[in-house]
Design a protein around this motif. Structure first.
Motif, PDB file in Angstrom:
ATOM      1  N   ARG A  23       0.837  -1.208   0.000  1.00 26.50           N
ATOM      2  CA  ARG A  23       0.000   0.000   0.000  1.00 26.50           C
ATOM      3  C   ARG A  23       0.870   1.257   0.000  1.00 26.50           C
ATOM      4  NH1 ARG A  23      -2.902  -3.329   3.844  1.00 26.50           N
ATOM      5  NH2 ARG A  23      -4.912  -3.983   2.974  1.00 26.50           N
ATOM      6  N   ASN A  24       1.908   1.270   0.825  1.00 27.56           N
ATOM      7  CA  ASN A  24       2.792   2.435   0.875  1.00 27.56           C
ATOM      8  C   ASN A  24       3.519   2.628  -0.449  1.00 27.56           C
ATOM      9  OD1 ASN A  24       2.085   2.973   3.532  1.00 27.56           O
ATOM     10  ND2 ASN A  24       3.802   1.820   4.384  1.00 27.56           N
ATOM     11  N   LEU A  25       3.960   1.516  -1.045  1.00 29.33           N
ATOM     12  CA  LEU A  25       4.625   1.584  -2.348  1.00 29.33           C
ATOM     13  C   LEU A  25       3.691   2.181  -3.390  1.00 29.33           C
ATOM     14  CD1 LEU A  25       6.763   0.812  -4.533  1.00 29.33           C
ATOM     15  CD2 LEU A  25       5.642  -1.415  -4.627  1.00 29.33           C
ATOM     16  N   ASN A  26       2.480   1.683  -3.461  1.00 27.08           N
ATOM     17  CA  ASN A  26       1.524   2.189  -4.448  1.00 27.08           C
ATOM     18  C   ASN A  26       1.263   3.671  -4.244  1.00 27.08           C
ATOM     19  OD1 ASN A  26       1.141  -0.233  -5.809  1.00 27.08           O
ATOM     20  ND2 ASN A  26      -0.476  -0.915  -4.425  1.00 27.08           N
ATOM     21  N   ARG A  27       1.078   4.073  -2.987  1.00 27.95           N
ATOM     22  CA  ARG A  27       0.802   5.484  -2.707  1.00 27.95           C
ATOM     23  C   ARG A  27       1.969   6.360  -3.155  1.00 27.95           C
ATOM     24  NH1 ARG A  27       0.002   4.841   2.220  1.00 27.95           N
ATOM     25  NH2 ARG A  27      -2.256   4.606   2.212  1.00 27.95           N
ATOM     26  N   GLU A  28       3.187   5.955  -2.830  1.00 28.08           N
ATOM     27  CA  GLU A  28       4.356   6.764  -3.172  1.00 28.08           C
ATOM     28  C   GLU A  28       4.646   6.740  -4.666  1.00 28.08           C
ATOM     29  OE1 GLU A  28       7.804   6.150  -0.618  1.00 28.08           O
ATOM     30  OE2 GLU A  28       6.480   5.234   0.868  1.00 28.08           O
ATOM     31  N   ILE A  83       4.336   9.342 -10.289  1.00 29.14           N
ATOM     32  CA  ILE A  83       4.123   9.207 -11.737  1.00 29.14           C
ATOM     33  C   ILE A  83       2.769   9.743 -12.196  1.00 29.14           C
ATOM     34  CG2 ILE A  83       5.636   7.182 -11.811  1.00 29.14           C
ATOM     35  CD1 ILE A  83       3.151   5.429 -12.137  1.00 29.14           C
ATOM     36  N   ALA A  84       1.980  10.308 -11.284  1.00 23.61           N
ATOM     37  CA  ALA A  84       0.630  10.765 -11.649  1.00 23.61           C
ATOM     38  C   ALA A  84       0.601  11.673 -12.874  1.00 23.61           C
ATOM     39  CB  ALA A  84      -0.032  11.455 -10.447  1.00 23.61           C
ATOM     40  N   PRO A  85       1.502  12.660 -13.006  1.00 25.17           N
ATOM     41  CA  PRO A  85       1.426  13.543 -14.181  1.00 25.17           C
ATOM     42  C   PRO A  85       1.661  12.815 -15.506  1.00 25.17           C
ATOM     43  CG  PRO A  85       2.724  14.561 -12.439  1.00 25.17           C
ATOM     44  CD  PRO A  85       2.511  13.131 -12.036  1.00 25.17           C
ATOM     45  N   GLN A  86       2.424  11.715 -15.481  1.00 29.20           N
ATOM     46  CA  GLN A  86       2.723  10.963 -16.704  1.00 29.20           C
ATOM     47  C   GLN A  86       1.861   9.723 -16.856  1.00 29.20           C
ATOM     48  OE1 GLN A  86       5.333  12.170 -14.746  1.00 29.20           O
ATOM     49  NE2 GLN A  86       5.591  13.847 -16.208  1.00 29.20           N
ATOM     50  N   TYR A  87       0.942   9.471 -15.928  1.00 30.37           N
ATOM     51  CA  TYR A  87       0.247   8.187 -15.894  1.00 30.37           C
ATOM     52  C   TYR A  87      -0.551   7.923 -17.170  1.00 30.37           C
ATOM     53  CZ  TYR A  87      -2.773   4.367 -14.514  1.00 30.37           C
ATOM     54  OH  TYR A  87      -3.431   3.168 -14.483  1.00 30.37           O
ATOM     55  N   ASP A  88      -1.327   8.883 -17.615  1.00 30.94           N
ATOM     56  CA  ASP A  88      -2.159   8.658 -18.801  1.00 30.94           C
ATOM     57  C   ASP A  88      -1.314   8.403 -20.043  1.00 30.94           C
ATOM     58  OD1 ASP A  88      -4.533   8.807 -17.446  1.00 30.94           O
ATOM     59  OD2 ASP A  88      -4.912  10.907 -17.931  1.00 30.94           O
ATOM     60  N   ASP A  89      -0.245   9.183 -20.218  1.00 27.89           N
ATOM     61  CA  ASP A  89       0.648   8.960 -21.358  1.00 27.89           C
ATOM     62  C   ASP A  89       1.278   7.572 -21.279  1.00 27.89           C
ATOM     63  OD1 ASP A  89       0.149  11.434 -22.463  1.00 27.89           O
ATOM     64  OD2 ASP A  89       1.914  12.385 -21.565  1.00 27.89           O
ATOM     65  N   ALA A  90       1.747   7.208 -20.073  1.00 25.31           N
ATOM     66  CA  ALA A  90       2.403   5.905 -19.916  1.00 25.31           C
ATOM     67  C   ALA A  90       1.447   4.766 -20.227  1.00 25.31           C
ATOM     68  CB  ALA A  90       2.941   5.771 -18.498  1.00 25.31           C
ATOM     69  N   THR A  91       0.212   4.863 -19.746  1.00 20.07           N
ATOM     70  CA  THR A  91      -0.775   3.811 -19.992  1.00 20.07           C
ATOM     71  C   THR A  91      -1.078   3.681 -21.485  1.00 20.07           C
ATOM     72  OG1 THR A  91      -1.756   4.215 -17.825  1.00 20.07           O
ATOM     73  CG2 THR A  91      -3.083   3.001 -19.399  1.00 20.07           C
ATOM     74  N   LEU A 116     -12.628   5.685  -6.432  1.00 17.61           N
ATOM     75  CA  LEU A 116     -11.842   5.550  -5.203  1.00 17.61           C
ATOM     76  C   LEU A 116     -10.405   5.207  -5.558  1.00 17.61           C
ATOM     77  CD1 LEU A 116     -12.861   3.871  -1.907  1.00 17.61           C
ATOM     78  CD2 LEU A 116     -10.795   3.041  -3.058  1.00 17.61           C
ATOM     79  N   ASP A 117      -9.460   5.929  -4.961  1.00 15.38           N
ATOM     80  CA  ASP A 117      -8.056   5.656  -5.217  1.00 15.38           C
ATOM     81  C   ASP A 117      -7.246   5.954  -3.967  1.00 15.38           C
ATOM     82  OD1 ASP A 117      -6.298   5.176  -7.918  1.00 15.38           O
ATOM     83  OD2 ASP A 117      -5.160   6.319  -6.438  1.00 15.38           O
ATOM     84  N   LEU A 118      -6.139   5.249  -3.826  1.00 16.23           N
ATOM     85  CA  LEU A 118      -5.276   5.387  -2.667  1.00 16.23           C
ATOM     86  C   LEU A 118      -4.479   6.690  -2.699  1.00 16.23           C
ATOM     87  CD1 LEU A 118      -4.591   3.481  -0.248  1.00 16.23           C
ATOM     88  CD2 LEU A 118      -2.672   2.632  -1.602  1.00 16.23           C
ATOM     89  N   THR A 119      -4.386   7.314  -3.877  1.00 13.33           N
ATOM     90  CA  THR A 119      -3.428   8.401  -4.097  1.00 13.33           C
ATOM     91  C   THR A 119      -4.124   9.706  -4.464  1.00 13.33           C
ATOM     92  OG1 THR A 119      -1.891   6.726  -4.931  1.00 13.33           O
ATOM     93  CG2 THR A 119      -1.334   9.014  -5.362  1.00 13.33           C
ATOM     94  N   GLU A 120      -3.978  10.704  -3.624  1.00 12.07           N
ATOM     95  CA  GLU A 120      -4.603  11.999  -3.875  1.00 12.07           C
ATOM     96  C   GLU A 120      -4.078  12.632  -5.154  1.00 12.07           C
ATOM     97  OE1 GLU A 120      -6.942  15.062  -3.932  1.00 12.07           O
ATOM     98  OE2 GLU A 120      -7.151  13.591  -2.312  1.00 12.07           O
ATOM     99  N   ALA A 121      -2.802  12.435  -5.474  1.00 17.80           N
ATOM    100  CA  ALA A 121      -2.232  13.032  -6.683  1.00 17.80           C
ATOM    101  C   ALA A 121      -2.922  12.524  -7.939  1.00 17.80           C
ATOM    102  CB  ALA A 121      -0.728  12.739  -6.762  1.00 17.80           C
ATOM    103  N   MET A 122      -3.307  11.250  -7.955  1.00 13.47           N
ATOM    104  CA  MET A 122      -4.034  10.709  -9.107  1.00 13.47           C
ATOM    105  C   MET A 122      -5.421  11.335  -9.200  1.00 13.47           C
ATOM    106  SD  MET A 122      -2.032   8.506 -10.673  1.00 13.47           S
ATOM    107  CE  MET A 122      -2.761   7.044 -11.403  1.00 13.47           C
ATOM    108  N   GLY A 150      -3.256  -4.339  -1.706  1.00 10.55           N
ATOM    109  CA  GLY A 150      -2.335  -4.717  -0.648  1.00 10.55           C
ATOM    110  C   GLY A 150      -2.548  -6.152  -0.214  1.00 10.55           C
ATOM    111  N   ASP A 151      -3.813  -6.553  -0.113  1.00 12.76           N
ATOM    112  CA  ASP A 151      -4.188  -7.916   0.256  1.00 12.76           C
ATOM    113  C   ASP A 151      -5.348  -8.310  -0.655  1.00 12.76           C
ATOM    114  OD1 ASP A 151      -5.539 -10.132   1.474  1.00 12.76           O
ATOM    115  OD2 ASP A 151      -4.567  -9.674   3.375  1.00 12.76           O
TER     116      ASP A 151
END
Length: 254
Positions: free
Chosen positions: A23-28, A33-41, A94-100, A143-144
């Motif tokens: 969970r911590n890894l995903n959040r961090e 990478i949030a600004p590049q996420y759509d391009d990367a996908t 719902l998402d773990l990351t506010e930046a996303m 996470g689980d």
């Protein structure tokens, strides 16, 4: 182009082995990478990601006003499609990351859609409250996983559907090795192009290595109480769209 700390990337495989650290890894990682996420996908899927999401939503049943939950919604690519399909529904991303979610809100938020920070394994939503649950590249990052499946079952209404789009792991060990190598190479190429570090997107291959294969995943859904409705493979079997249903028997109905 954000800098991804090298010490952070070096711990990715180990973090994927433990729920809290995952969970911590995903959040961090997704914050970085949030600004590049759509391009990367889009690049990683050779432009097919939008098509797969359209395919998922088009396959959903007609409903005058469903309550929908999009798990690990990221920048809202699937969530906005749900809102377009169900203009009179209630759509929650719902998402773990506010930046996303910041990226998602900036791309438009119709009145029936809202975004919240949350964990797919602990949504805090009432029992039997959701008609449709979706997730694109979601369960693999849980996470689980068993906890997440139990939570999805709990919040779905009897007869409710859950549909998931994600990378898929074949059952045969040789095919697993091939798919892992392909994803490691392809993710590494785009990690280098977008972030100057190949390890940024090789986490996809690492996470899939710890994810159940297709047959075991089906067993886990059944163990959690779901009925498997259908499964579609795409991208030479690297992508799977799976639909499951919460049965009526959970409330004693035939």
């Amino acid at each position: 182009m954000p800098h991804i700390p090298r010490h952070f990337l070096s711990q990715v495989p180990e973090d994927l082995a433990e729920p809290k650290r995952t969970r911590n890894l995903n959040r961090e990682l997704f914050t970085l990478i949030a600004p590049q996420y759509d391009d990367a996908t889009r690049y990683l899927s050779l432009g097919r990601d939008g098509y797969w999401k359209n395919w998922l939503v088009a396959d959903l049943p007609d409903h005058p006003a469903p309550v929908c939950l999009d798990l690990a919604c990221g920048t809202g690519g699937l969530t906005r499609r749900l809102a377009a399909k169900y203009p009179n529904g209630s759509i929650l991303g719902l998402d773990l990351t506010e930046a996303m979610l910041t990226q998602a809100r900036a791309l438009g938020q119709p009145p029936q859609l809202r975004y919240v920070v949350g964990d797919m394994g602990r949504t805090g939503l009432p029992d039997n409250s959701i008609d449709i649950v979706t997730g694109s590249y979601a369960l693999r990052n849980a996470g689980d996983l068993k906890e997440a499946l139990r939570e999805i079952y709990r919040i779905l209404k009897p007869g409710g559907l859950a549909v998931f789009l994600d990378f898929s792991k074949p059952a045969h060990p040789l095919l697993q090795c091939i798919s892992h190598a392909v994803l490691k190479l392809w993710g590494g190429i785009w990690g280098w192009i977008l972030h100057r570090d190949p390890r940024v997107y090789t986490y996809i291959a690492d996470s899939l290595a710890r994810y159940p294969d297709r047959r075991l995943l089906a067993s886990l859904f059944k163990e959690a109480g779901f009925e498997i409705q259908n499964t579609h493979l795409a991208f030479a079997g690297l992508i799977e769209c799976r639909t499951v249903r919460k049965g009526w028997q959970c409330v004693g109905l035939a």
